[in-house]
Enzyme design. Structure first.
Site, PDB file in Angstrom:
ATOM      1  N   ARG A 122       0.825  -1.238   0.000  1.00 37.38           N
ATOM      2  CA  ARG A 122       0.000   0.000   0.000  1.00 37.38           C
ATOM      3  C   ARG A 122       0.844   1.267   0.000  1.00 37.38           C
ATOM      4  NH1 ARG A 122      -2.619  -3.038   3.907  1.00 37.38           N
ATOM      5  NH2 ARG A 122      -4.387  -4.187   3.045  1.00 37.38           N
ATOM      6  N   LYS A 144       3.354  11.946 -10.430  1.00 38.80           N
ATOM      7  CA  LYS A 144       2.540  11.082 -11.285  1.00 38.80           C
ATOM      8  C   LYS A 144       3.328   9.823 -11.610  1.00 38.80           C
ATOM      9  CE  LYS A 144      -0.157  14.266 -14.114  1.00 38.80           C
ATOM     10  NZ  LYS A 144      -0.402  14.541 -15.550  1.00 38.80           N
ATOM     11  N   GLU A 186      10.339  20.851 -22.700  1.00 36.21           N
ATOM     12  CA  GLU A 186       9.521  21.045 -21.492  1.00 36.21           C
ATOM     13  C   GLU A 186       9.972  22.306 -20.746  1.00 36.21           C
ATOM     14  OE1 GLU A 186       6.911  19.172 -21.146  1.00 36.21           O
ATOM     15  OE2 GLU A 186       7.386  17.256 -22.126  1.00 36.21           O
ATOM     16  N   LYS A 228       7.523  24.133 -11.949  1.00 38.96           N
ATOM     17  CA  LYS A 228       6.570  23.020 -11.922  1.00 38.96           C
ATOM     18  C   LYS A 228       6.100  22.776 -10.491  1.00 38.96           C
ATOM     19  CE  LYS A 228       5.176  18.587 -13.632  1.00 38.96           C
ATOM     20  NZ  LYS A 228       5.479  17.304 -14.210  1.00 38.96           N
ATOM     21  N   GLU A 238      -4.202  17.515 -10.066  1.00 43.67           N
ATOM     22  CA  GLU A 238      -4.585  17.905 -11.417  1.00 43.67           C
ATOM     23  C   GLU A 238      -6.070  18.150 -11.611  1.00 43.67           C
ATOM     24  OE1 GLU A 238      -3.426  15.274 -14.681  1.00 43.67           O
ATOM     25  OE2 GLU A 238      -2.683  17.072 -15.667  1.00 43.67           O
ATOM     26  N   ARG A 242      -3.065  22.829 -13.079  1.00 43.90           N
ATOM     27  CA  ARG A 242      -2.011  21.986 -13.631  1.00 43.90           C
ATOM     28  C   ARG A 242      -2.187  21.751 -15.130  1.00 43.90           C
ATOM     29  NH1 ARG A 242       0.198  16.941  -9.982  1.00 43.90           N
ATOM     30  NH2 ARG A 242       1.655  16.150 -11.499  1.00 43.90           N
ATOM     31  N   ASN A 246      -0.107  21.396 -20.088  1.00 42.34           N
ATOM     32  CA  ASN A 246      -0.463  20.713 -21.326  1.00 42.34           C
ATOM     33  C   ASN A 246      -0.293  21.565 -22.574  1.00 42.34           C
ATOM     34  OD1 ASN A 246      -1.019  18.090 -21.163  1.00 42.34           O
ATOM     35  ND2 ASN A 246      -3.160  18.349 -20.627  1.00 42.34           N
ATOM     36  N   HIS A 249       0.529  20.062 -25.813  1.00 35.68           N
ATOM     37  CA  HIS A 249       0.436  18.620 -25.637  1.00 35.68           C
ATOM     38  C   HIS A 249      -0.794  17.988 -26.270  1.00 35.68           C
ATOM     39  CE1 HIS A 249       3.882  19.049 -23.070  1.00 35.68           C
ATOM     40  NE2 HIS A 249       3.860  17.788 -22.692  1.00 35.68           N
ATOM     41  N   HIS A 253       0.085  15.036 -28.405  1.00 33.27           N
ATOM     42  CA  HIS A 253      -0.386  13.675 -28.114  1.00 33.27           C
ATOM     43  C   HIS A 253      -1.093  13.078 -29.332  1.00 33.27           C
ATOM     44  CE1 HIS A 253      -0.468  14.493 -23.480  1.00 33.27           C
ATOM     45  NE2 HIS A 253       0.696  14.033 -23.878  1.00 33.27           N
ATOM     46  N   HIS A 266       8.648  12.328 -27.566  1.00 31.56           N
ATOM     47  CA  HIS A 266       7.553  13.113 -27.005  1.00 31.56           C
ATOM     48  C   HIS A 266       7.798  14.623 -27.187  1.00 31.56           C
ATOM     49  CE1 HIS A 266       4.563  14.571 -24.181  1.00 31.56           C
ATOM     50  NE2 HIS A 266       5.509  15.161 -23.482  1.00 31.56           N
TER      51      HIS A 266
HETATM   52  N1  LIG Z   1       5.479  11.064 -14.403  1.00 30.83           N
HETATM   53  C1  LIG Z   1       5.543  12.175 -15.083  1.00 30.83           C
HETATM   54  O1  LIG Z   1       5.180  13.256 -14.626  1.00 30.83           O
HETATM   55  C2  LIG Z   1       6.102  12.125 -16.466  1.00 30.83           C
HETATM   56  C3  LIG Z   1       6.400  13.326 -17.126  1.00 30.83           C
HETATM   57  C4  LIG Z   1       6.945  13.253 -18.386  1.00 30.83           C
HETATM   58  C5  LIG Z   1       7.172  12.023 -18.981  1.00 30.83           C
HETATM   59  N2  LIG Z   1       6.852  10.882 -18.318  1.00 30.83           N
HETATM   60  C6  LIG Z   1       7.088   9.584 -18.935  1.00 30.83           C
HETATM   61  O2  LIG Z   1       8.478   9.467 -19.163  1.00 30.83           O
HETATM   62  C7  LIG Z   1       8.703   8.595 -20.271  1.00 30.83           C
HETATM   63  C8  LIG Z   1       9.719   9.215 -21.173  1.00 30.83           C
HETATM   64  O3  LIG Z   1      10.868   9.475 -20.426  1.00 30.83           O
HETATM   65  P1  LIG Z   1      12.298   9.529 -21.095  1.00 30.83           P
HETATM   66  O4  LIG Z   1      12.271  10.424 -22.272  1.00 30.83           O
HETATM   67  O5  LIG Z   1      13.241   9.812 -19.987  1.00 30.83           O
HETATM   68  O6  LIG Z   1      12.441   8.052 -21.686  1.00 30.83           O
HETATM   69  P2  LIG Z   1      13.226   6.737 -21.223  1.00 30.83           P
HETATM   70  O7  LIG Z   1      13.138   6.518 -19.772  1.00 30.83           O
HETATM   71  O8  LIG Z   1      12.758   5.639 -22.118  1.00 30.83           O
HETATM   72  O9  LIG Z   1      14.713   7.068 -21.621  1.00 30.83           O
HETATM   73  C9  LIG Z   1      15.036   7.295 -22.967  1.00 30.83           C
HETATM   74  C10 LIG Z   1      16.282   6.508 -23.356  1.00 30.83           C
HETATM   75  O10 LIG Z   1      17.405   7.117 -22.755  1.00 30.83           O
HETATM   76  C11 LIG Z   1      18.233   6.133 -22.121  1.00 30.83           C
HETATM   77  N3  LIG Z   1      18.918   6.834 -21.054  1.00 30.83           N
HETATM   78  C12 LIG Z   1      18.448   7.179 -19.828  1.00 30.83           C
HETATM   79  N4  LIG Z   1      19.354   7.915 -19.186  1.00 30.83           N
HETATM   80  C13 LIG Z   1      20.422   8.025 -20.006  1.00 30.83           C
HETATM   81  C14 LIG Z   1      21.670   8.694 -19.921  1.00 30.83           C
HETATM   82  N5  LIG Z   1      22.000   9.429 -18.861  1.00 30.83           N
HETATM   83  N6  LIG Z   1      22.527   8.585 -20.959  1.00 30.83           N
HETATM   84  C15 LIG Z   1      22.168   7.897 -22.054  1.00 30.83           C
HETATM   85  N7  LIG Z   1      21.014   7.272 -22.217  1.00 30.83           N
HETATM   86  C16 LIG Z   1      20.145   7.347 -21.193  1.00 30.83           C
HETATM   87  C17 LIG Z   1      17.269   5.073 -21.714  1.00 30.83           C
HETATM   88  O11 LIG Z   1      17.950   3.843 -21.547  1.00 30.83           O
HETATM   89  C18 LIG Z   1      16.306   5.063 -22.888  1.00 30.83           C
HETATM   90  O12 LIG Z   1      16.832   4.298 -23.940  1.00 30.83           O
HETATM   91  C19 LIG Z   1       7.354   8.366 -20.907  1.00 30.83           C
HETATM   92  O13 LIG Z   1       6.890   7.084 -20.599  1.00 30.83           O
HETATM   93  C20 LIG Z   1       6.459   9.422 -20.272  1.00 30.83           C
HETATM   94  O14 LIG Z   1       5.114   8.990 -20.183  1.00 30.83           O
HETATM   95  C21 LIG Z   1       6.335  10.927 -17.069  1.00 30.83           C
HETATM   96 ZN   LIG Z   2       5.464  16.604 -21.995  1.00 26.97          ZN
END
Ligand SMILES: NC(=O)c1ccc[n+]([C@@H]2O[C@H](COP(=O)([O-])OP(=O)(O)OC[C@H]3O[C@@H](n4cnc5c(N)ncnc54)[C@H](O)[C@@H]3O)[C@@H](O)[C@H]2O)c1
Ligand SMILES: [Zn+2]
Length: 362
Positions: A122, A144, A186, A228, A238, A242, A246, A249, A253, A266
């Protein structure tokens, strides 16, 4: 130079430390927060190879009992199957209510690890060590967490605030330039929605940012996180404010969905989305052509895309916008800029105006 900031959420408040060379100092920030000595680190295959040993060493040297679990690289890991593997690992290593899960990696690791921590027993403590710019400036604030359903992104998730976020800008040295540029959107977005000075900082320091100059990055990332954090502090779950996050976005999206999440990063889709939202705002007489050009030229300098691909149509994009989960009562709610540093929420824009703006962005 290390910056420490705080996300203020009453009982859920937490610190974010931003600096260089922090990977081997993680225990320094973590130890005061630990309730038991067990830790599970979740990372992906790349991050594990590059960064796990140094973090692990810092924690074991401090006397913690550290285990780790690796997930495959990529968005496909935000799945029930990988979620289940992380739970198995938590059970196998006997983490208890006082234990901590550390998500070491990009947004994928953060979202999956955070969700696993949100529901195991939990809810156990969760620490984020984001290693992509996207995760450092966006996912690190807000709590999130989510995994995907075959029918849609982030459909299964929870709000679960981390106890600590450690951002080491040195990790960005290994990140491909394409991901730096995509993550930067961002920050630029945050500048347009509420912080003209941050927008200016990116304009003035773009080369330093892309060259991973630590001092500039620490300054920029801290400022993006503070922005943020202020938004999230006012609207943790949200419900209203918040939504301004977007900006760009809803268009982005739609583009990501129509291109099956595999053609654009993205941030690239959001760049096109911001250009289109800004165009629409100019058409509606609420944003100046000068500000439109200012945003456009920064995106262009950052080598981010500005136009939709030729194999899509404005109609298909507009339809896909209605499928985005952020519509309310069947109405599209668009975040539109009034100047660099201010946006408004509009739900009264007609489809023909949206279609016209999209058509201008091909
Ligand atoms: N929770 C939230 O508020 C929030 C906000 C924005 C995005 N997200 C989520 O985040 C995800 C995208 O995140 P992302 O762009 O970090 O993608 P990711 O985690 O897939 O990383 C992208 C790539 O970079 C590589 N990588 C990570 N760190 C590295 C480094 N220091 N050097 C080299 N390579 C590295 C990873 O292995 C991967 O291949 C999506 O699923 C999205 O929905 C969440
Ligand atoms: Zn975004």
């Amino acid at each position: 130079m290390t910056r420490a900031l705080r996300v203020e959420l009453e009982a859920n408040s937490y610190p974010i430390v931003v600096g260089a060379g922090l990977m081997n100092r993680v225990s320094e920030f973590l130890m005061p927060l630990m309730k038991s000595n067990k830790v599970l680190i979740v990372s992906d295959a790349f991050v594990k190879a590059r960064y796990l040993p140094i973090v692990q060493r810092s924690l074991t040297d401090a006397g913690l009992d550290v285990n780790s679990v690796e997930i495959p690289v990529g968005e496909a890991s935000k799945s029930l199957a990988e979620f289940s593997r992380v739970q198995d690992s938590l059970v196998r290593h006997q983490l208890d209510r006082g234990s901590t899960l550390i998500a070491l990696g990009g947004g994928v690791v953060g979202d999956l690890g955070g969700f696993a921590a949100a529901v195991y027993m939990r809810g156990i403590s969760y620490v984020q060590i984001p290693t992509t710019l996207q995760a450092q400036v966006d996912a690190s604030v807000g709590g999130k967490t989510a995994i995907n359903h075959p029918k849609g992104k982030n459909l299964i998730g929870a709000f679960h605030q981390p106890k600590l976020v450690v951002i080491d800008v040195d990790t960005l040295r290994t990140l491909p330039q394409r991901d730096i540029r995509a993550g930067l959107i961002e920050v630029i977005k945050m500048g347009v929605i509420r912080d003209e000075r941050l927008f200016e900082m990116v304009e003035e320091n773009l080369e330093a940012i892309l060259n991973i100059e630590a001092a500039t990055l620490i300054e920029m990332i801290s400022r993006a996180c503070v922005n943020k954090a202020e938004i999230v502090a006012k609207d943790e779950k949200e419900s209203g404010l918040r939504m301004v996050l977007n900006y760009g976005h809803t268009f982005g999206h739609a583009l990501e969905a129509l291109t099956h999440y595999n053609r654009y990063r993205h941030g690239e889709a959001v760049s096109i989305g911001m250009n289109c939202a800004a165009r629409l705002a100019v058409n509606l007489g609420m944003f100046s052509e000068t500000d439109f050009q200012r945003q456009r030229s920064l995106l262009k300098r950052a080598k981010l895309p500005l136009t939709f691909p030729d194999d899509l149509t404005p109609e298909a994009l507009c339809d896909a916008m209605y499928l985005d989960k952020k519509t309310l009562g069947g109405k599209l709610r668009l975040i539109l800029p009034t100047r660099i540093g201010e946006v408004v929420i509009r739900d009264d824009v007609e489809d023909r105006q949206i279609l016209e703006a999209i058509a201008q962005c091909f």
